[in-house]
Design an enzyme around this catalytic site. Sequence first.
Site, PDB file in Angstrom:
ATOM      1  N   LYS A  76       1.451  -1.251  -0.471  1.00  0.00           N
ATOM      2  CA  LYS A  76      -0.055  -0.098  -0.067  1.00  0.00           C
ATOM      3  C   LYS A  76       0.918   1.197   0.192  1.00  0.00           C
ATOM      4  O   LYS A  76       1.787   1.062   0.803  1.00  0.00           O
ATOM      5  CB  LYS A  76      -0.444   0.379   1.235  1.00  0.00           C
ATOM      6  CG  LYS A  76      -1.694   1.284   1.106  1.00  0.00           C
ATOM      7  CD  LYS A  76      -2.902   0.855   2.720  1.00  0.00           C
ATOM      8  CE  LYS A  76      -3.956   1.779   2.851  1.00  0.00           C
ATOM      9  NZ  LYS A  76      -4.458   1.890   4.456  1.00  0.00           N
ATOM     10  N   SER A 151      -9.870   2.104   3.274  1.00  0.00           N
ATOM     11  CA  SER A 151      -8.979   3.496   2.270  1.00  0.00           C
ATOM     12  C   SER A 151      -7.694   1.750   1.333  1.00  0.00           C
ATOM     13  O   SER A 151      -7.355   2.380   0.396  1.00  0.00           O
ATOM     14  CB  SER A 151      -8.716   4.010   3.365  1.00  0.00           C
ATOM     15  OG  SER A 151      -7.597   2.795   4.278  1.00  0.00           O
ATOM     16  N   SER A 175     -10.428  -0.842   7.018  1.00  0.00           N
ATOM     17  CA  SER A 175      -9.191  -0.033   5.928  1.00  0.00           C
ATOM     18  C   SER A 175      -8.665  -1.919   4.903  1.00  0.00           C
ATOM     19  O   SER A 175      -8.185  -2.348   3.998  1.00  0.00           O
ATOM     20  CB  SER A 175      -8.376   0.998   5.580  1.00  0.00           C
ATOM     21  OG  SER A 175      -9.134   2.036   5.396  1.00  0.00           O
TER      22      SER A 175
HETATM   23  N1  GLN Z   1     -13.078   4.590   6.658  1.00  0.00           N
HETATM   24  C1  GLN Z   1     -12.468   4.631   7.726  1.00  0.00           C
HETATM   25  C2  GLN Z   1     -11.786   6.215   7.826  1.00  0.00           C
HETATM   26  O1  GLN Z   1     -12.495   6.759   6.540  1.00  0.00           O
HETATM   27  C3  GLN Z   1     -11.420   3.891   8.201  1.00  0.00           C
HETATM   28  C4  GLN Z   1     -10.271   3.935   6.897  1.00  0.00           C
HETATM   29  C5  GLN Z   1      -9.197   3.155   7.583  1.00  0.00           C
HETATM   30  O2  GLN Z   1      -9.335   2.186   8.475  1.00  0.00           O
HETATM   31  N2  GLN Z   1      -7.739   3.595   7.292  1.00  0.00           N
HETATM   32  O3  GLN Z   1     -11.255   6.849   8.950  1.00  0.00           O
END
Ligand code: GLN
Length: 484
Positions: A76, A151, A175
Site C-alpha cells: 500500500k 482505504s 481499511s
Molecule cells: N473508513 C474509515 C475512515 O475513513 C477507516 C479508514 C481506515 O481504516 N484507514 O477513517
Amino acid sequence: MHEYTLMELSRLLREREVSSVELVNAFLHRAEQFNDGLNCFISLFPEHALERARAADGLIAAGEAGPLTGLPVAHKDIFCTAGFKTSCASKMLDNFIAPYNATATERIDAAGSVMIGKTNMDEFAMGSSSETSFYGPVRNPWDTDRVPGGSSGGSACAVSARLVPAATATDTGGSIRQPAALCGVTGLKPTYGRVSRYGMIAYASSLDQGGPITQTAQDAAMLLSAMSGYDRRDATSADVKVDNYLDALNKEIKGLKIGLPREYFSAELERPITDALDGALKLFEQAGASIVDIELPHTELSIPVYYVIASAECSSNLSRYDGVRFGHRCTDPGDIMDLFCRSRSEGFGNEVKRRIMTGTYVLSAGYYDAYYLKAQRLRRLLRDEFRAALEQVDVIVTPTTPTAAFPLGSRLDDPVAMYLSDIYTVSVNLAGLPAISIPAGFSHGLPVGMQIIGNYFREAALLNVAHQYQQMTDWHKRMPGGRQ
Ligand code: GLN
C-alpha cells in the site's frame, strides 16, 4: 499461474517448476494489462522487481531461500519504501521519495519477497471507497462501476483480480477488512502493536495497524509471520512473542465457542449477507463449534466515537505537512503564513480537510471535554464490553460490512453514509483487537465478507478458525469473471 495462492507459488518455486523471474514477469504483465481499467496501482517497478527476482532465483539455486523468496507482493502506498515514491495517494506527497523503509515492508523484503508496485488508496487512508485518491478512484474487479472499498482498495483489488498474489495494507477503522470483504479476498487486521508502525504514514496513531491482504488465511499467516514483531523504533510496538502462524493452522474447531453479537445483525443488513453468515455458522456448528449469544450494547456509539478520535489524531499527525520540509509547496509564498496556508490548501483533498477541521474542533479548548474526552471514555467502555465478551467465547463472528460493494460516486456527497460503511469494523480498532475478514458468499453476484474477531495477540487462533472455514468452503477461490 496467477490463480495460485502465495503458498502454492512458494512450493512451485522451491520445486523449480517456475522461476521467480517467470513469476514476476507474469504478474507484472497482468498488472500492466489490467491497471488501466482498475487503477489499483499508483506505481509499478518492473526493473527493480526483475532485478530482485534474478537475485531470488540465485538464492533458491543456492539453497538459501527464505520463506517468501522470489514471491511477488505489492505494498500500500502508505508504507515508506526507500528510494521509491510514497504518496499516500495525496497531491501533498506526489513528489515524495521516501528516504527510509517502513519496518513492516522491510521485514517482508528481508524474507525475500519481490515488490512489484505500490497500491492506490484513499488519500491518507481516509475513506471507505478508495475514491478520494489524488490518482483517481480504484474500481472493483467484480463490477467496475462499483467501489472496491477502502482505504486499502488498491491492495484488495489487485489481489482479487490476481494481479499480485498478496499485498500489504493498513487498517485504522476497517481499511483492511472492508475492502477485503467487498473484493472477495482475505484481510487481517492484527492486534494493535503486533506490527510496527514505523515508516507507515500516520493517520490516527492509536488506531492504525498494518496487515496482509491475501487470497487465503494460510497466505495471511505467511505474511503476518514475516511482518510482525517488536520494533524499538515504534514505541507502541508490543514486545510479545510472535507465534508460528502457519503451524497453528491444523487445529480442529471442535469445542470452539463462537460469540454472536445481536447488535451486529440490524435491519440495515442486506438479506444475502445474513444468509451467508447463517450458512457459515451452520458449518461451524457441524464442525463441532457452539454458538453463544453475546451482548455488545454500545456498538451504535462506535462510529461517532471513532470519528471524534480518528479526526483528532489526524489533525495532529497531518500538521507536519507544512510545505517546509517535504511535500507540496505552493509557488511564490508572500510570507510564512501564506506558505503554510496555500501549501496545505493546495496539497490536501476535501475529505482530508474535513477531518482536519473536525479534529481541530474537537480538540479546541472549548470543546475538548464535550467531545474528545467523552469519546475517550466511551472508547474504554467499548473495549471493556469486548473484553467481557471474550471471557465467555473464543471468537466473535459478525458481518464485515452492512452491504456489498456500492456504486462509484454513490456515497461521495454524503459523508455520514460513507462513514456507516465501517459500522462493523471500527469498534475493533477502538478496542485494539485482531480481526480477519474472509469471503463467505455472494449478494447479487458481489462478494460478501465474514468478520472473525479474536482476543489480544491470538492471531494464531483467529487464522486457524479462518483456515478451517476455508477448508470447508470455496468462496475464497472464486475469481472475478472476465479477468482470467
Ligand atoms: N473508513 C474509515 C475512515 O475513513 C477507516 C479508514 C481506515 O481504516 N484507514 O477513517
